[in-house]
Design a protein around this motif. Structure first.
Motif, PDB file in Angstrom:
ATOM      1  N   CYS A 173      19.964  34.248  44.430  1.00 49.06           N
ATOM      2  CA  CYS A 173      20.535  35.232  43.499  1.00 49.06           C
ATOM      3  C   CYS A 173      20.802  34.597  42.138  1.00 49.06           C
ATOM      4  CB  CYS A 173      21.837  35.775  44.076  1.00 49.06           C
ATOM      5  SG  CYS A 173      21.627  36.653  45.639  1.00 49.06           S
ATOM      6  N   LEU A 174      21.047  35.463  41.158  1.00 56.29           N
ATOM      7  CA  LEU A 174      21.318  35.024  39.791  1.00 56.29           C
ATOM      8  C   LEU A 174      22.829  35.024  39.572  1.00 56.29           C
ATOM      9  CD1 LEU A 174      20.087  34.360  36.952  1.00 56.29           C
ATOM     10  CD2 LEU A 174      20.292  36.820  36.469  1.00 56.29           C
ATOM     11  N   PRO A 175      23.447  33.851  39.386  1.00 58.93           N
ATOM     12  CA  PRO A 175      24.902  33.809  39.194  1.00 58.93           C
ATOM     13  C   PRO A 175      25.292  34.296  37.803  1.00 58.93           C
ATOM     14  CG  PRO A 175      23.978  31.584  39.099  1.00 58.93           C
ATOM     15  CD  PRO A 175      22.841  32.500  39.400  1.00 58.93           C
ATOM     16  N   LEU A 176      26.327  35.080  37.740  1.00 56.50           N
ATOM     17  CA  LEU A 176      26.850  35.557  36.449  1.00 56.50           C
ATOM     18  C   LEU A 176      28.345  35.283  36.450  1.00 56.50           C
ATOM     19  CD1 LEU A 176      26.105  37.050  33.800  1.00 56.50           C
ATOM     20  CD2 LEU A 176      26.640  39.191  34.969  1.00 56.50           C
ATOM     21  N   VAL A 177      28.746  34.202  35.779  1.00 57.01           N
ATOM     22  CA  VAL A 177      30.168  33.824  35.763  1.00 57.01           C
ATOM     23  C   VAL A 177      30.900  34.763  34.823  1.00 57.01           C
ATOM     24  CG1 VAL A 177      31.835  31.992  35.240  1.00 57.01           C
ATOM     25  CG2 VAL A 177      29.615  31.421  36.265  1.00 57.01           C
ATOM     26  N   VAL A 178      31.980  35.332  35.322  1.00 54.48           N
ATOM     27  CA  VAL A 178      32.755  36.288  34.528  1.00 54.48           C
ATOM     28  C   VAL A 178      34.093  35.650  34.169  1.00 54.48           C
ATOM     29  CG1 VAL A 178      33.779  38.591  34.478  1.00 54.48           C
ATOM     30  CG2 VAL A 178      31.662  38.189  35.754  1.00 54.48           C
ATOM     31  N   PRO A 179      34.403  35.509  32.887  1.00 55.93           N
ATOM     32  CA  PRO A 179      35.614  34.789  32.499  1.00 55.93           C
ATOM     33  C   PRO A 179      36.890  35.457  33.001  1.00 55.93           C
ATOM     34  CG  PRO A 179      34.512  35.732  30.579  1.00 55.93           C
ATOM     35  CD  PRO A 179      33.614  35.932  31.730  1.00 55.93           C
ATOM     36  N   SER A 180      37.031  36.703  32.728  1.00 55.92           N
ATOM     37  CA  SER A 180      38.184  37.461  33.213  1.00 55.92           C
ATOM     38  C   SER A 180      37.884  38.917  32.881  1.00 55.92           C
ATOM     39  CB  SER A 180      39.469  37.017  32.506  1.00 55.92           C
ATOM     40  OG  SER A 180      39.379  37.333  31.122  1.00 55.92           O
ATOM     41  N   ALA A 181      38.747  39.797  33.334  1.00 56.26           N
ATOM     42  CA  ALA A 181      38.493  41.215  33.050  1.00 56.26           C
ATOM     43  C   ALA A 181      39.817  41.963  33.002  1.00 56.26           C
ATOM     44  CB  ALA A 181      37.597  41.813  34.130  1.00 56.26           C
ATOM     45  N   GLN A 182      39.870  42.947  32.157  1.00 59.57           N
ATOM     46  CA  GLN A 182      40.981  43.889  32.153  1.00 59.57           C
ATOM     47  C   GLN A 182      40.714  44.913  33.264  1.00 59.57           C
ATOM     48  OE1 GLN A 182      43.516  43.480  29.919  1.00 59.57           O
ATOM     49  NE2 GLN A 182      42.424  41.603  29.305  1.00 59.57           N
ATOM     50  N   ALA A 183      41.772  45.526  33.744  1.00 57.38           N
ATOM     51  CA  ALA A 183      41.627  46.479  34.863  1.00 57.38           C
ATOM     52  C   ALA A 183      40.569  47.539  34.564  1.00 57.38           C
ATOM     53  CB  ALA A 183      42.985  47.115  35.156  1.00 57.38           C
ATOM     54  N   HIS A 184      40.527  48.014  33.316  1.00 59.59           N
ATOM     55  CA  HIS A 184      39.595  49.106  33.002  1.00 59.59           C
ATOM     56  C   HIS A 184      38.156  48.607  32.907  1.00 59.59           C
ATOM     57  CE1 HIS A 184      40.318  47.420  28.957  1.00 59.59           C
ATOM     58  NE2 HIS A 184      39.105  47.867  28.679  1.00 59.59           N
ATOM     59  N   GLU A 185      37.948  47.286  32.955  1.00 65.38           N
ATOM     60  CA  GLU A 185      36.571  46.745  32.852  1.00 65.38           C
ATOM     61  C   GLU A 185      35.942  46.509  34.224  1.00 65.38           C
ATOM     62  OE1 GLU A 185      36.896  44.068  28.768  1.00 65.38           O
ATOM     63  OE2 GLU A 185      37.713  43.254  30.646  1.00 65.38           O
ATOM     64  N   ILE A 186      36.739  46.647  35.277  1.00 67.61           N
ATOM     65  CA  ILE A 186      36.250  46.232  36.600  1.00 67.61           C
ATOM     66  C   ILE A 186      35.040  47.052  37.034  1.00 67.61           C
ATOM     67  CG2 ILE A 186      36.879  46.315  39.059  1.00 67.61           C
ATOM     68  CD1 ILE A 186      39.554  45.034  38.211  1.00 67.61           C
ATOM     69  N   ASP A 187      35.105  48.378  36.890  1.00 67.80           N
ATOM     70  CA  ASP A 187      33.936  49.159  37.318  1.00 67.80           C
ATOM     71  C   ASP A 187      32.727  48.899  36.423  1.00 67.80           C
ATOM     72  OD1 ASP A 187      35.928  51.656  38.746  1.00 67.80           O
ATOM     73  OD2 ASP A 187      34.203  50.725  39.724  1.00 67.80           O
ATOM     74  N   GLU A 188      32.988  48.646  35.144  1.00 67.19           N
ATOM     75  CA  GLU A 188      31.888  48.320  34.223  1.00 67.19           C
ATOM     76  C   GLU A 188      31.171  47.041  34.688  1.00 67.19           C
ATOM     77  OE1 GLU A 188      33.639  48.190  30.347  1.00 67.19           O
ATOM     78  OE2 GLU A 188      31.715  48.378  29.307  1.00 67.19           O
ATOM     79  N   LEU A 189      31.990  46.059  35.107  1.00 67.03           N
ATOM     80  CA  LEU A 189      31.406  44.803  35.596  1.00 67.03           C
ATOM     81  C   LEU A 189      30.666  45.025  36.914  1.00 67.03           C
ATOM     82  CD1 LEU A 189      34.298  42.334  34.809  1.00 67.03           C
ATOM     83  CD2 LEU A 189      31.941  42.135  33.964  1.00 67.03           C
ATOM     84  N   LEU A 190      31.263  45.802  37.796  1.00 62.64           N
ATOM     85  CA  LEU A 190      30.619  46.042  39.088  1.00 62.64           C
ATOM     86  C   LEU A 190      29.331  46.837  38.942  1.00 62.64           C
ATOM     87  CD1 LEU A 190      33.706  46.682  41.410  1.00 62.64           C
ATOM     88  CD2 LEU A 190      32.217  44.653  41.319  1.00 62.64           C
TER      89      LEU A 190
ATOM     90  N   PRO B  38      33.720  35.293  39.576  1.00 60.85           N
ATOM     91  CA  PRO B  38      34.926  35.207  38.735  1.00 60.85           C
ATOM     92  C   PRO B  38      35.315  33.760  38.454  1.00 60.85           C
ATOM     93  CG  PRO B  38      35.223  36.841  40.465  1.00 60.85           C
ATOM     94  CD  PRO B  38      33.957  36.116  40.770  1.00 60.85           C
ATOM     95  N   ALA B  39      35.609  33.478  37.187  1.00 66.20           N
ATOM     96  CA  ALA B  39      35.988  32.120  36.782  1.00 66.20           C
ATOM     97  C   ALA B  39      37.467  31.860  37.092  1.00 66.20           C
ATOM     98  CB  ALA B  39      35.740  31.942  35.286  1.00 66.20           C
ATOM     99  N   CYS B  40      37.807  30.575  37.089  1.00 64.01           N
ATOM    100  CA  CYS B  40      39.207  30.175  37.124  1.00 64.01           C
ATOM    101  C   CYS B  40      39.669  29.930  35.687  1.00 64.01           C
ATOM    102  CB  CYS B  40      39.367  28.890  37.944  1.00 64.01           C
ATOM    103  SG  CYS B  40      38.910  29.047  39.654  1.00 64.01           S
ATOM    104  N   ASN B  41      40.957  29.748  35.516  1.00 60.78           N
ATOM    105  CA  ASN B  41      41.513  29.564  34.172  1.00 60.78           C
ATOM    106  C   ASN B  41      42.261  28.235  34.122  1.00 60.78           C
ATOM    107  OD1 ASN B  41      41.061  32.447  32.927  1.00 60.78           O
ATOM    108  ND2 ASN B  41      41.662  32.693  35.063  1.00 60.78           N
ATOM    109  N   ARG B  42      41.895  27.397  33.162  1.00 63.90           N
ATOM    110  CA  ARG B  42      42.499  26.067  33.059  1.00 63.90           C
ATOM    111  C   ARG B  42      42.881  25.809  31.602  1.00 63.90           C
ATOM    112  NH1 ARG B  42      39.919  22.684  36.944  1.00 63.90           N
ATOM    113  NH2 ARG B  42      40.122  23.771  38.960  1.00 63.90           N
ATOM    114  N   ILE B  43      43.942  25.037  31.415  1.00 61.93           N
ATOM    115  CA  ILE B  43      44.248  24.503  30.086  1.00 61.93           C
ATOM    116  C   ILE B  43      43.567  23.149  29.997  1.00 61.93           C
ATOM    117  CG2 ILE B  43      46.040  23.731  28.481  1.00 61.93           C
ATOM    118  CD1 ILE B  43      46.160  26.700  28.943  1.00 61.93           C
ATOM    119  N   ILE B  44      42.660  22.993  29.042  1.00 58.04           N
ATOM    120  CA  ILE B  44      41.998  21.697  28.824  1.00 58.04           C
ATOM    121  C   ILE B  44      42.379  21.227  27.421  1.00 58.04           C
ATOM    122  CG2 ILE B  44      39.792  20.449  28.736  1.00 58.04           C
ATOM    123  CD1 ILE B  44      38.610  22.625  30.556  1.00 58.04           C
ATOM    124  N   GLY B  45      43.137  20.167  27.378  1.00 58.82           N
ATOM    125  CA  GLY B  45      43.686  19.740  26.077  1.00 58.82           C
ATOM    126  C   GLY B  45      44.740  20.741  25.617  1.00 58.82           C
TER     127      GLY B  45
END
Ligand SMILES: N[C@@H](CCC(=O)NCCCC(=O)O)C(=O)O
Length: 267
Positions: A45-62, A18-25
């Protein structure tokens, strides 16, 4: 049947980061620290950075995941998640990350997906499972200041800061053979009440919990307050932890990925 024209599972176990969230500029960005990504690769392992997810996307991501790797971050877990108000408004928060990692964590654990959580990720895991945090460990009577000195060089900030005592008979003891060792320390929040079901695996000299696991979960899971990803390749303790996590991810993948079973074995 092996259909070369169909997509197949990647050769390596896939680990969600899971990614963090930053304001850049002027704009919001999703970011992940390079040293964490390198650590996932060191685990094989193969890293897969995930920007963010809605609650209903969590199982899809998992459904894509053979493991979950929760990174550290300068941001704090928002205290509203453990029924407190913000103690120091000058410190950064990341509610976007909180909002999806906190439901992700119990779901990953109950699905038997291996989990490795570092620093902020360790704190998130405790809160996600019903525990609480000190918002400013250094302000608690009898507790040490676990923060780093930002004025110091980065090698000093991530250098050894204090010893940890490994709890006998636990996962860390099994993985590391019981030796106490020194760890770096770059955190202002810290475990206050350990979540139900979590087992303390190591403590700092002041008693602050520095590692835990959830023995009732079906798969490998470990949270550590320190930063094993820092110069991990040169740190035998870090490499043991990362290899154990990577092995658990590979086992999960072998057991759960249909296409992996069909794939001809790599010689
Ligand atoms: N903000 C929390 C967690 C601290 C943490 O994760 N520090 C590491 C930040 C930089 C890095 O990713 O290495 C706290 O202060 O407790």
């Amino acid at each position: 049947m092996n259909r070369p024209d169909l997509p197949r599972a990647p050769a390596r176990a896939v680990v969600l980061v899971p990614a963090c969230n930053r304001i850049i500029g002027l704009h919001p960005f999703h970011v992940a620290g390079q040293k964490y990504i390198d650590a996932v690769r060191l685990a094989g392992c193969l890293p897969l950075v995930v920007p963010s997810a809605q609650a209903h996307e969590i199982d899809e991501l998992l459904d894509l995941a053979d493991g979950v790797f929760l990174t550290g971050s300068p941001s704090n877990v928002h205290p509203r998640h453990f029924d407190e108000v913000v103690h120091d408004p000058s410190l950064p928060l990341d509610p976007v990350r909180d909002d999806w990692t906190l439901p992700l964590i119990p779901r990953a654990l109950e699905r038997g997906i291996p989990l490795f959580a570092i620093c902020r990720g360790f704190q998130e895991t405790n809160v996600a499972l019903g525990g609480t945090l000190h918002q400013a460990v250094q302000e608690r009577p009898g507790l040490m200041d676990h923060r780093s000195d930002d004025a110091q060089a980065v090698d000093v900030q991530y250098g050894p800061a204090h010893a940890v005592s490994v709890v006998p008979g636990g996962l860390l003891d099994t993985l590391l053979g019981g030796a106490d060792f020194k760890v770096n320390s770059l955190h202002g929040q810290g475990v206050n009440r350990l979540a139900p079901g979590l087992r303390a695996e190591a403590t700092a000299p002041d008693g602050i919990i520095e590692a835990f696991s959830l023995p009732s979960a079906p798969a490998f899971n470990l949270g550590v307050q320190w930063h094993p990803e820092w110069q991990a390749r040169d740190n035998p303790v870090s490499m043991k932890l990362l290899r154990a996590f990577g092995d658990a991810c590979r086992s999960f993948r072998e057991l759960n990925r249909e296409s992996v079973r069909e794939r001809p074995r790599v010689p």
